[in-house]
Design a protein around this motif. Sequence first.
Motif, PDB file in Angstrom:
ATOM      1  N   HIS A 156       0.912  -1.017   0.065  1.00  0.00           N
ATOM      2  CA  HIS A 156       0.114   0.017   0.077  1.00  0.00           C
ATOM      3  C   HIS A 156       0.926   1.231   0.118  1.00  0.00           C
ATOM      4  O   HIS A 156       1.727   1.320   0.968  1.00  0.00           O
ATOM      5  N   VAL A 157       0.586   1.881  -0.909  1.00  0.00           N
ATOM      6  CA  VAL A 157       1.508   3.373  -1.003  1.00  0.00           C
ATOM      7  C   VAL A 157       0.717   4.547  -1.397  1.00  0.00           C
ATOM      8  O   VAL A 157      -0.469   4.377  -2.027  1.00  0.00           O
ATOM      9  N   PRO A 158       1.110   5.813  -1.039  1.00  0.00           N
ATOM     10  CA  PRO A 158       0.391   6.840  -1.465  1.00  0.00           C
ATOM     11  C   PRO A 158       0.669   7.198  -2.988  1.00  0.00           C
ATOM     12  O   PRO A 158       1.192   6.925  -3.461  1.00  0.00           O
ATOM     13  N   THR A 159      -0.507   8.252  -3.301  1.00  0.00           N
ATOM     14  CA  THR A 159      -0.457   8.489  -4.630  1.00  0.00           C
ATOM     15  C   THR A 159       0.942   9.496  -5.019  1.00  0.00           C
ATOM     16  O   THR A 159       1.190   9.456  -6.263  1.00  0.00           O
ATOM     17  N   SER A 160       1.516   9.793  -3.987  1.00  0.00           N
ATOM     18  CA  SER A 160       2.903  10.461  -4.349  1.00  0.00           C
ATOM     19  C   SER A 160       4.135   9.548  -4.975  1.00  0.00           C
ATOM     20  O   SER A 160       4.911   9.896  -5.542  1.00  0.00           O
ATOM     21  N   TYR A 161       3.621   8.316  -4.812  1.00  0.00           N
ATOM     22  CA  TYR A 161       4.306   7.294  -5.570  1.00  0.00           C
ATOM     23  C   TYR A 161       4.066   7.086  -6.847  1.00  0.00           C
ATOM     24  O   TYR A 161       5.001   6.078  -7.509  1.00  0.00           O
ATOM     25  N   HIS A 162       3.309   7.707  -7.631  1.00  0.00           N
ATOM     26  CA  HIS A 162       2.974   7.588  -8.892  1.00  0.00           C
ATOM     27  C   HIS A 162       4.582   7.376  -9.793  1.00  0.00           C
ATOM     28  O   HIS A 162       4.314   6.393 -10.661  1.00  0.00           O
ATOM     29  N   ASN A 170      -7.136   4.675  -6.095  1.00  0.00           N
ATOM     30  CA  ASN A 170      -8.363   4.816  -5.350  1.00  0.00           C
ATOM     31  C   ASN A 170      -8.559   3.317  -4.674  1.00  0.00           C
ATOM     32  O   ASN A 170      -9.904   2.930  -4.713  1.00  0.00           O
ATOM     33  N   ALA A 171      -7.550   2.752  -4.197  1.00  0.00           N
ATOM     34  CA  ALA A 171      -7.940   1.558  -3.839  1.00  0.00           C
ATOM     35  C   ALA A 171      -8.963   1.538  -2.649  1.00  0.00           C
ATOM     36  O   ALA A 171      -9.805   0.409  -2.040  1.00  0.00           O
ATOM     37  N   GLU A 172      -9.297   2.511  -1.851  1.00  0.00           N
ATOM     38  CA  GLU A 172     -10.120   2.849  -0.846  1.00  0.00           C
ATOM     39  C   GLU A 172     -11.519   2.536  -0.989  1.00  0.00           C
ATOM     40  O   GLU A 172     -12.506   2.335  -0.414  1.00  0.00           O
ATOM     41  N   ARG A 173     -11.748   2.746  -2.467  1.00  0.00           N
ATOM     42  CA  ARG A 173     -13.160   2.568  -3.084  1.00  0.00           C
ATOM     43  C   ARG A 173     -13.566   1.108  -3.324  1.00  0.00           C
ATOM     44  O   ARG A 173     -14.723   0.977  -3.558  1.00  0.00           O
ATOM     45  N   PHE A 174     -12.559   0.210  -3.252  1.00  0.00           N
ATOM     46  CA  PHE A 174     -12.884  -1.220  -3.426  1.00  0.00           C
ATOM     47  C   PHE A 174     -12.967  -1.987  -1.988  1.00  0.00           C
ATOM     48  O   PHE A 174     -12.384  -1.681  -1.074  1.00  0.00           O
ATOM     49  N   GLY A 175     -14.119  -2.783  -1.875  1.00  0.00           N
ATOM     50  CA  GLY A 175     -14.355  -3.833  -0.993  1.00  0.00           C
ATOM     51  C   GLY A 175     -13.031  -4.727  -0.764  1.00  0.00           C
ATOM     52  O   GLY A 175     -12.157  -5.031  -1.662  1.00  0.00           O
ATOM     53  N   LEU A 176     -12.796  -5.348   0.729  1.00  0.00           N
ATOM     54  CA  LEU A 176     -11.881  -6.196   0.613  1.00  0.00           C
ATOM     55  C   LEU A 176     -11.776  -7.249  -0.286  1.00  0.00           C
ATOM     56  O   LEU A 176     -10.727  -7.771  -0.887  1.00  0.00           O
ATOM     57  N   SER A 177     -12.891  -8.033  -0.359  1.00  0.00           N
ATOM     58  CA  SER A 177     -12.835  -9.210  -1.400  1.00  0.00           C
ATOM     59  C   SER A 177     -12.760  -8.786  -2.657  1.00  0.00           C
ATOM     60  O   SER A 177     -12.067  -9.575  -3.457  1.00  0.00           O
ATOM     61  N   GLN A 178     -13.400  -7.809  -2.908  1.00  0.00           N
ATOM     62  CA  GLN A 178     -13.192  -7.093  -4.331  1.00  0.00           C
ATOM     63  C   GLN A 178     -11.666  -6.948  -4.722  1.00  0.00           C
ATOM     64  O   GLN A 178     -11.220  -7.270  -5.729  1.00  0.00           O
ATOM     65  N   LEU A 179     -10.916  -6.205  -3.759  1.00  0.00           N
ATOM     66  CA  LEU A 179      -9.487  -6.257  -3.924  1.00  0.00           C
ATOM     67  C   LEU A 179      -8.901  -7.581  -4.198  1.00  0.00           C
ATOM     68  O   LEU A 179      -7.893  -7.765  -4.780  1.00  0.00           O
ATOM     69  N   SER A 188      -3.545   4.793  -2.552  1.00  0.00           N
ATOM     70  CA  SER A 188      -4.630   5.557  -1.575  1.00  0.00           C
ATOM     71  C   SER A 188      -4.001   6.307  -0.910  1.00  0.00           C
ATOM     72  O   SER A 188      -2.912   5.884  -0.064  1.00  0.00           O
ATOM     73  N   ASP A 189      -4.571   7.466  -0.729  1.00  0.00           N
ATOM     74  CA  ASP A 189      -4.341   8.522   0.528  1.00  0.00           C
ATOM     75  C   ASP A 189      -5.227   8.681   1.460  1.00  0.00           C
ATOM     76  O   ASP A 189      -4.889   9.327   2.529  1.00  0.00           O
ATOM     77  N   ALA A 190      -6.111   7.591   1.264  1.00  0.00           N
ATOM     78  CA  ALA A 190      -7.216   7.459   2.553  1.00  0.00           C
ATOM     79  C   ALA A 190      -6.440   7.165   3.773  1.00  0.00           C
ATOM     80  O   ALA A 190      -5.647   6.285   4.015  1.00  0.00           O
ATOM     81  N   GLN A 191      -6.840   7.849   4.937  1.00  0.00           N
ATOM     82  CA  GLN A 191      -6.420   7.761   6.353  1.00  0.00           C
ATOM     83  C   GLN A 191      -7.453   6.942   7.279  1.00  0.00           C
ATOM     84  O   GLN A 191      -7.083   6.826   8.711  1.00  0.00           O
ATOM     85  N   ASN A 192      -8.579   6.972   7.123  1.00  0.00           N
ATOM     86  CA  ASN A 192      -9.669   6.570   7.840  1.00  0.00           C
ATOM     87  C   ASN A 192      -9.494   5.325   8.256  1.00  0.00           C
ATOM     88  O   ASN A 192      -8.632   4.115   7.238  1.00  0.00           O
ATOM     89  N   GLU A 193      -9.845   4.725   9.583  1.00  0.00           N
ATOM     90  CA  GLU A 193      -9.584   3.555   9.982  1.00  0.00           C
ATOM     91  C   GLU A 193     -10.068   2.237   9.308  1.00  0.00           C
ATOM     92  O   GLU A 193      -9.135   1.309   8.986  1.00  0.00           O
ATOM     93  N   GLU A 194     -11.107   2.463   8.488  1.00  0.00           N
ATOM     94  CA  GLU A 194     -11.607   1.376   7.712  1.00  0.00           C
ATOM     95  C   GLU A 194     -10.644   0.837   6.658  1.00  0.00           C
ATOM     96  O   GLU A 194     -10.265  -0.222   6.542  1.00  0.00           O
ATOM     97  N   ALA A 195     -10.200   2.069   5.742  1.00  0.00           N
ATOM     98  CA  ALA A 195      -9.574   1.854   4.741  1.00  0.00           C
ATOM     99  C   ALA A 195      -8.122   1.436   5.046  1.00  0.00           C
ATOM    100  O   ALA A 195      -7.594   0.187   4.308  1.00  0.00           O
ATOM    101  N   VAL A 196      -7.547   2.036   6.305  1.00  0.00           N
ATOM    102  CA  VAL A 196      -6.176   1.237   6.488  1.00  0.00           C
ATOM    103  C   VAL A 196      -6.152  -0.087   7.070  1.00  0.00           C
ATOM    104  O   VAL A 196      -5.181  -0.782   6.884  1.00  0.00           O
TER     105      VAL A 196
END
Length: 676
Positions: free
Chosen positions: A443-449, A549-558, A578-586
């Motif tokens: 998992h990496v932030p978008t700054s790694y593009h 935008n990996a935060e937009r996909f469910g775990l099984s879908q990923l 993903s740059d998402a920092q919310n607990e569920e995404a992380v």
Amino acid sequence: MADFDTKVQYIKGVGEARAKTLSKQGILTIGDVLRNYPRAYEDWDNVTLLQDAQIGENICVKAVVAQNPQVVKINGGKILVKTVIADGSDYIPVTFFNNKYVKDRLVEDEEYLFFGKITKDKYNNKTMLSPRFEKVAGKQRIRPVYKATASMPSKTTEKIVENALQDMAGKIPEIIPEYIVKKYRLMGLEESLKNIHFPENEETLALAKRRLIFEELLLLQLGLLTEKTTGRSSRATPIFYDYTKKFFASLPFEPTNAQKRAVAEAVEDMKKDTPMNRLLQGDVGSGKTAVAAAIMYNAVKNGFQAALMAPTEVLANQHFKTLSNFFGDDVKIELLTGSVTARNKKIIREKLENGECDIVVGTHAIIQNDVQFKNLGLVITDEQHRFGVGQRAALSGKGGNPHTLVMSATPIPRTLAMMIYGDLDISVLDELPKGRQPVKTYHVPTSYHERIYKFIRKTIASGQQAYIVCPLVSESDSDLVPATEYYDYLKSTYFSDCTLGLLHGQMKPKEKDAVMNRFYSGEIQLLISTVVIEVGVDVPNATVMAIENAERFGLSQLHQLRGRIGRGSKESTCILLSDAQNEEAVDRFETMCRTTDGFEIAKKDLEMRGPGDFFGSRQHGLPDMRIANLMTDTRILYEAQKTAKELVDNAVPVTAEQRSLLAREMRRLFTRVAMN
């Protein structure tokens, strides 16, 4: 006279405005209010001394207001109200944000209960920020905490529930038969509803929870059993000969022990005169198609026809090509999808009807009324959770009680499989073919593009292929990465000297097939795609996948997307951007990076999302549980399942009124599916 179906607006303290707010949460009646269980509880009777309070802990403190509250104005016209509270063991500052009424409600030298989290200020001293409070008045109680919004805070919901319980006092009928209530020592329904919202103590709360969990699972089981037993006959034509060894000998690889076991289990079922009803589940890449092929081969060689239905044309085409390679000229196989020409459809229908076609692979096209079989003995549904109950029944209805196999590449935790497929035997493919390597995931932030583009270019230069998955097809008002615009951007910049392809769900079937054929052949080096590649694409040379935008996909879908790589013996890499920092995404990203075990991932996904969302409520007809937890309430699930079967079989004493009440509550539970 109030009852469960009384509109919520007639509860004291609601009215039309609040009724509209509640309706957005699916709360329309008094029954819905009482079934809107608290998400947590606060024990206001369990008081902690300030000197014992730990930072980060939610506690209740009985303390005196030691300093007259002071109002401080801050930027933006907002205010702070500051005071100090003391309980004899210690004292701490307390701050309330933008609440002008606090100053008048907190009186110096008066004693109050304060409930909230202990935090620390910039000097590392203990403090409380905006705690809830009330005057000390005799014995306190365990307080419910409800899902809150700006227009409907928890305390408002609490008062509405209190009024609803008063309106329904003595009017709540018991829906579970007395025999079952006594057998499992269940608390009565009215008492349970009172104690789930306003428990007298921890013991009564536990008893109320157990009763309501049992009831919810019982209603769920009754609904599912009703679907399963509708129109199902118990007689089938068995097969007599086992051709498995002959089929396996023709394969260019050695089947895994799990594959051999699954085929043996299915063949044993098909030798009986009752229809096989089996679920074949396995992780991505575990070899379900080879198992299905062996089972179909056995059916055909015993004189029967077989049908395999897939949810998409891409997947149907993949199966057709794979099966054609397996069978060669030994089996007559046809492909029937929506994109097949009318003339060819007519030819295929005639072959199926007169027995010239042994196996048909297709989409919904094979359950149309004009498709008839001469002797259909086996039906297989792939990615079965994507089909409704009626569609699966329509396929089985094409034959005289054919044997049934349903396949899923979404591993299902055993408790959930037991619940949904209680009438199915289960075969599990729990090992991968030899040579497969686990996919490394990061998992990496978008700054790694920039770094990722270089990595993909290096992969392509070595002769391998890659995917970039996007959540959208085209540009919208959101900040999500759109596939079409991203394709144009990469094609004109970082990958201008590479061959790129674009694949998404809005393309015509022939266009999709053309792109996939070019990618499969290696002509396309980098495929920009939406989730249309989630199932059905098997390209062993593809070894890298980047998911935007990996935060937009469910775990099984990923996990399903990741399963498109690592199909060969080469090391493969999946990158979650993903740059998402919310607990569920992380939490989701950490799970993906930690394990490639589909069953562990499915268990985690179920815990996070609930069964309705896990499968997609509309497709499967599963409501989300409001109080039951399928991962922890296994024992109660067994009891509820056994009781549901007894009720369906008329094996327990039930009055006509109770049957009617059970049916009503079952409908109420499953109505939530349509509202999702």
